[in-house]
Design a protein around this motif. Structure first.
Motif: not given
Length: 481
Positions: A100-102, A104-105, A108, A220, A223
């Motif tokens: 999910t984007e969460e 990945i954040a 990162s 996702p 990215s």
């Protein structure tokens, strides 16, 4: 030309000091988000042009069938597969959960820290401390920001935890659906003059195929893959310090980003070399793989703008408006050639569009709107008005009436009276309109308000006067005789 098209200058006076970056893949991303079916069909059609995928593998790539992976029907290594699946049952917010984007954040943060510590020898190969890794893992799962620069964690701890995160994903980063396509890409080689395959890899086709394949990855996955490959590329550039080449890094990450889940080395057998070489190729060429091919950009742009002329005109306006101090010219000669090319193309397509529009207006039924449009066309310069090229039907030729009644009909009805043309040898007899007839015409007033009865009476009066004139002429002739 790419360098010029990659940025434009805003004409807004409040923003002139800040150049606006133009994304060349803007329309590609727009098409992906707004019309995913059209986008997927466009990309997959070009993938099949490069890769020979059988029907079953193509259906798997499109998601129409479940992927058939190596070792799926084998029971020899079932114990190891069940053991690996048990390890993934304990899911957290980040680790072990779908991407999910969460997630990945959070991850990162690890990637940013490793970019600052690429000189550590044996990075990604030397394992870190398991206790510190568990503390860091719990902190990431809780969603808190971590100060990795405090010195509490070592770069080997962070590098190992990044591999753990990728290994605990439910499916590899490049997804199960793409597995067979990557095997085909690894087999792409050049052909000799006789058309036979050689052992030399066809790098250009491989890059193009990977560009297309990455376009249809879930957002996702794409990215995170971009962040990861860029990190590995920068790591390989410092292999004189960290002793980690692109091939060494591929050996560390291929099982996590490309190998199917719940398989062992025995399941893959001869494919291991292909997969490792494929990941090595991705790391070496990572700076090219996330750019859309030129023809995909063009198709996406034409899908929204409809014609090349429209975009060419916009690009030309942007280039000419940026001819002031804001735009830093790369080479004056190259840009002048580009501008002249755009001008010729724009002028040609504008004239074609005007011709089509004029044809359309000409074929419209007679109406006030049509007359108004034709008047607007006549206001343009003759170079832009394609009136000379339009095959117009010849207007009916008006022949002047030689009679007084014809003159009245033209004034009253507004319709031309077409008379039969006399022979060329005969000279037309001059028609004399008497003073009485002129006064009679003036008394008629506006032709639009003249009634049919009045018209008939006028014609009768005229016929009577004509008979009287003929009688007088005959009497004169007889007396002279």
């Amino acid at each position: 030309s790419d360098a010029i098209c990659n940025f434009v200058i805003c004409n807004d006076s409040s923003l002139r000091s800040q150049p606006i970056i133009f994304n060349p893949d803007f329309f590609v991303e727009k098409l992906r988000h707004e019309k995913p079916e059209v986008f997927t069909e466009l990309v997959v059609s070009n993938i099949t042009r490069l890769i020979d995928l059988p029907g079953a593998e193509l259906a798997q790539l499109m998601g129409e069938e479940d992927p058939k992976l190596p070792g799926a029907n084998s029971t020899a290594s079932g114990f190891f597969r069940s053991l690996m699946s048990l390890k993934r049952k304990e899911k957290g917010v980040v680790f072990g959960s779908p991407l999910t984007e969460e997630g990945i954040a959070q991850v990162s943060q690890l990637i940013e820290y490793l970019h600052k510590n690429l000189r550590a020898e044996g990075l990604f190969r030397v394992p870190g401390n398991s206790i510190r890794q568990q503390i860091l893992k719990d902190a990431l799962n809780s969603g808190t920001d971590i100060d990795l620069d405090s010195g509490e964690f070592h770069s080997n701890d962070v590098a190992t935890l990044l591999k753990v995160f990728l290994g605990e994903l439910p499916e590899p980063l490049l997804t199960h659906k793409h597995f067979h396509a990557h095997l085909k890409i690894a087999d792409m080689t050049l052909f000799d003059e006789k058309g036979n395959k050689t052992s030399t890899p066809d790098k250009e086709r491989q890059i193009e195929a990977l560009q297309l394949l990455f376009l249809i990855l879930p957002a996702p996955n794409r990215s995170l893959l971009k962040l990861l490959l860029d990190l590995l590329y920068q790591t390989a550039k410092k292999q004189d310090k960290n002793k980690m080449s692109a091939h060494n890094l591929a050996l560390m990450f291929a099982p996590h980003i490309l190998w199917p889940r719940n398989v062992t080395a025995n399941d893959l057998q001869e494919n291991i070399t292909k997969l490792n070489n494929g990941v090595t190729f991705m790391i070496k060429h990572s700076q090219k793989l996330f750019k859309s091919p030129v023809y995909i950009r063009e198709c996406a742009r034409l899908h929204y703008l409809g014609s090349r002329a429209h975009t060419s005109k916009d690009d030309l306006d942007l280039l000419t408006s940026s001819g002031s101090k804001e735009l830093q010219p790369l080479k004056s000669q190259k840009r002048s050639r580009l501008d002249s090319c755009h001008q010729e193309e724009t002028q040609q397509r504008t004239e074609e569009a005007l011709k089509e529009l004029f044809h359309h207006v000409h074929n419209m039924p007679d109406s006030a709107k049509k007359k108004k449009l034709i008047r607007q066309f006549n206001k343009h310069p003759t170079a832009l008005t394609p009136a000379s090229d339009v095959p117009t039907s010849p207007a009916p030729r008006r022949t002047r009436s030689r009679s007084f009644s014809g003159l009245i009909k033209r004034k009253v009805l507004g319709t031309p009276v077409i008379l039969e043309r006399k022979s060329r040898d005969s000279t037309p007899e001059p028609v004399r309109v008497s003073k009485e007839n002129v006064q009679l015409l003036q008394k008629c007033g506006s032709p639009a308000h003249m009634s049919q009865a009045k018209l008939k009476s006028l014609e009768g009066q005229k016929e009577g006067s004509c008979r009287r004139m003929r009688a007088r002429l005959l009497s004169k002739d007889s007396s002279s005789l």
